[in-house]
Write an enzyme that holds these catalytic residues in place. Structure first.
Site, mmCIF file in Angstrom:
data_model
loop_
_atom_site.group_PDB
_atom_site.id
_atom_site.type_symbol
_atom_site.label_atom_id
_atom_site.label_comp_id
_atom_site.label_asym_id
_atom_site.label_seq_id
_atom_site.Cartn_x
_atom_site.Cartn_y
_atom_site.Cartn_z
ATOM 1 N N ARG A 35 15.907 26.383 42.107
ATOM 2 C CA ARG A 35 14.885 25.529 41.493
ATOM 3 C C ARG A 35 14.082 26.277 40.429
ATOM 4 O O ARG A 35 13.610 25.661 39.459
ATOM 5 C CB ARG A 35 13.946 24.975 42.569
ATOM 6 C CG ARG A 35 14.601 23.926 43.448
ATOM 7 C CD ARG A 35 13.623 23.330 44.431
ATOM 8 N NE ARG A 35 14.220 22.217 45.158
ATOM 9 C CZ ARG A 35 13.574 21.459 46.033
ATOM 10 N NH1 ARG A 35 12.306 21.702 46.290
ATOM 11 N NH2 ARG A 35 14.187 20.465 46.648
ATOM 12 N N LYS A 196 21.597 8.245 58.962
ATOM 13 C CA LYS A 196 20.955 6.977 59.288
ATOM 14 C C LYS A 196 20.978 6.001 58.123
ATOM 15 O O LYS A 196 20.572 6.326 57.016
ATOM 16 C CB LYS A 196 19.505 7.215 59.724
ATOM 17 C CG LYS A 196 19.379 8.040 61.000
ATOM 18 C CD LYS A 196 17.917 8.202 61.386
ATOM 19 C CE LYS A 196 17.778 8.972 62.696
ATOM 20 N NZ LYS A 196 16.367 9.120 63.099
ATOM 21 N N GLY A 349 20.320 19.465 47.604
ATOM 22 C CA GLY A 349 20.306 19.840 49.012
ATOM 23 C C GLY A 349 21.644 20.354 49.498
ATOM 24 O O GLY A 349 22.258 21.230 48.889
ATOM 25 N N GLY A 372 13.898 13.210 47.905
ATOM 26 C CA GLY A 372 13.308 11.879 48.008
ATOM 27 C C GLY A 372 13.183 11.192 46.663
ATOM 28 O O GLY A 372 13.346 9.976 46.556
#
Length: 395
Positions: A35, A196, A349, A372
């Site tokens: 990053r 999920k 990620g 997100g």
């Protein structure tokens, strides 16, 4: 289209640059500086143009309290190494000492504020704190796409007090993700993985209206299997989302993309390293087993869709990627995407690590630095940190 640092004069100006240097740390050392390196093009360009740079970032979740374990000192040191210049690490975020230090900056010099989330006013987007932060600079640059979905003081509030433009990383994220949603090369293929469906349902619904093919992978596929009336053994199923999955399957077509589910899966009795695995058809999952990865035939079908696609967007692993035995499906698809001529946009990620391990990271068109923020953008939401930036003025 948002204005960028190319649209403003920065020479001799104090420029507060919000970056996302929330990097993994271990015992005070940086584990992965990806990053930090991602922000270098913006910071180098500002230095070359004579800006006086004030870098702002958060690290971890100190929740508005001073936490020495989450100081930005290692970040300033590493940034200095990468830029080839001293980066002064300031003792606080705002206050007299910080004000004096930023006013001493000469053209091309760089300083870094302490962890902005040490301040309770940061996450609260407190107006009094925003004003103190804005008073440090003449111009604001947001290069922190990973936090653009947060309406915090340093990501949104400050943009209402200073001229606010995007850095190169932010602009690249918006161009790549916007291209997927607005004007993709077709066929457009989406691969959505993860555990999920509840965390990805808005992404699935938004993309389904835009893509030609949408692959559902990871444990969330089991909720769709249940919607089709099949047993999934001990696999994770979100029972309250079965009806939603059923409606999505029933509504595909009719101008929407086609949903594809894994046709074979890797199962095991326990999701731990070394546990024996078996490949079975999706219709034959044993009652005492659970799905932990996509099967080889499924991976070949996804690979073929990647080969013939114009654009591929991928978010979320296809198995329990943290365990080597259950990461093969994710890596196989990473290899296939690297070999494809399609425009490829991949969420960061675990997937960024998978691309590195497969040796194909440099063959992907864009690897997002957001987590997100990427999800919310693909959901079609407006991100506060992006909305607050100035629009580019047409000539």
């Amino acid at each position: 289209m948002k204005a960028t640092i190319d649209d403003v004069d920065v020479h001799g100006k104090r420029v507060l640059v919000r970056v996302d240097f929330n990097v993994p740390m271990k015992e005070g050392r940086i584990v992965d500086d990806r990053r930090i390196r991602a922000a270098l093009p913006t910071l180098r360009a500002l230095r070359e143009r004579g800006a006086r740079i004030i870098v702002a970032t958060h690290l971890g979740r100190p929740k508005g309290k001073v936490n020495p374990a989450l100081t930005t000192a290692p970040l300033a040191a590493r940034l200095g190494e990468l830029l080839g210049t001293r980066v002064e690490q300031l003792p606080a975020v705002v206050g007299p000492e910080v004000e004096a230090a930023v006013h001493r900056l000469a053209d091309g010099e760089v300083a870094m504020l302490e962890n902005v989330r040490w301040e309770p006013g940061e996450e609260a987007n407190d107006e009094a704190f925003v004003e103190k932060l804005a008073a440090l600079a003449d111009l604001y640059v947001n290069d922190a796409f990973g936090t653009a979905h947060r309406a915090h003081a340093s990501t949104e509030g400050i943009a209402h007090h200073l001229s606010a433009v995007a850095g190169y990383l932010m602009a690249r994220e918006l161009e790549a993700l916007g291209g997927v949603l607005e004007n993709p090369r077709r066929p457009l293929v989406a691969i959505i993985g993860g555990a999920k469906i509840s965390t990805k349902i808005a992404v699935v619904e938004n993309l389904l209206a835009k893509v030609d093919t949408l692959w559902i992978g990871g444990a969330m596929a089991c909720t769709f299997y249940r919607a089709l009336g099949k047993e999934v053994g001990r696999s994770l199923v979100e029972e309250e989302w079965v009806e939603t999955a059923s409606k999505l399957l029933a509504g595909q077509g009719e101008g929407k993309g086609k949903i594809k589910l894994p046709i074979d899966v890797v199962v095991t009795s326990e999701p731990v390293a070394g546990s024996p695995t078996t490949v079975v058809a999706w219709t034959a999952i044993p009652g005492d087993q659970m799905v932990v990865d996509a099967g080889p035939e499924t991976c070949e079908q996804i690979a073929e869709d990647c080969r013939t696609a114009g654009t591929v967007v991928w978010n979320g692993p296809l198995g329990i990627y943290e365990i080597e035995d259950f990461a093969r499906g994710t890596r196989r698809v990473a290899e296939a995407l690297g070999a494809s001529s399609a425009t490829s946009v991949v969420g960061g990620g675990d997937l960024a690590a998978a691309l590195d391990q497969a040796g194909v990271a440099d063959k992907i068109s864009h690897v997002s630095t957001g987590g997100g923020a990427t999800l919310e953008y693909l959901e079609g939401k407006e991100l506060p940190g992006v909305a607050a930036l100035q629009e580019k003025v047409a000539l």
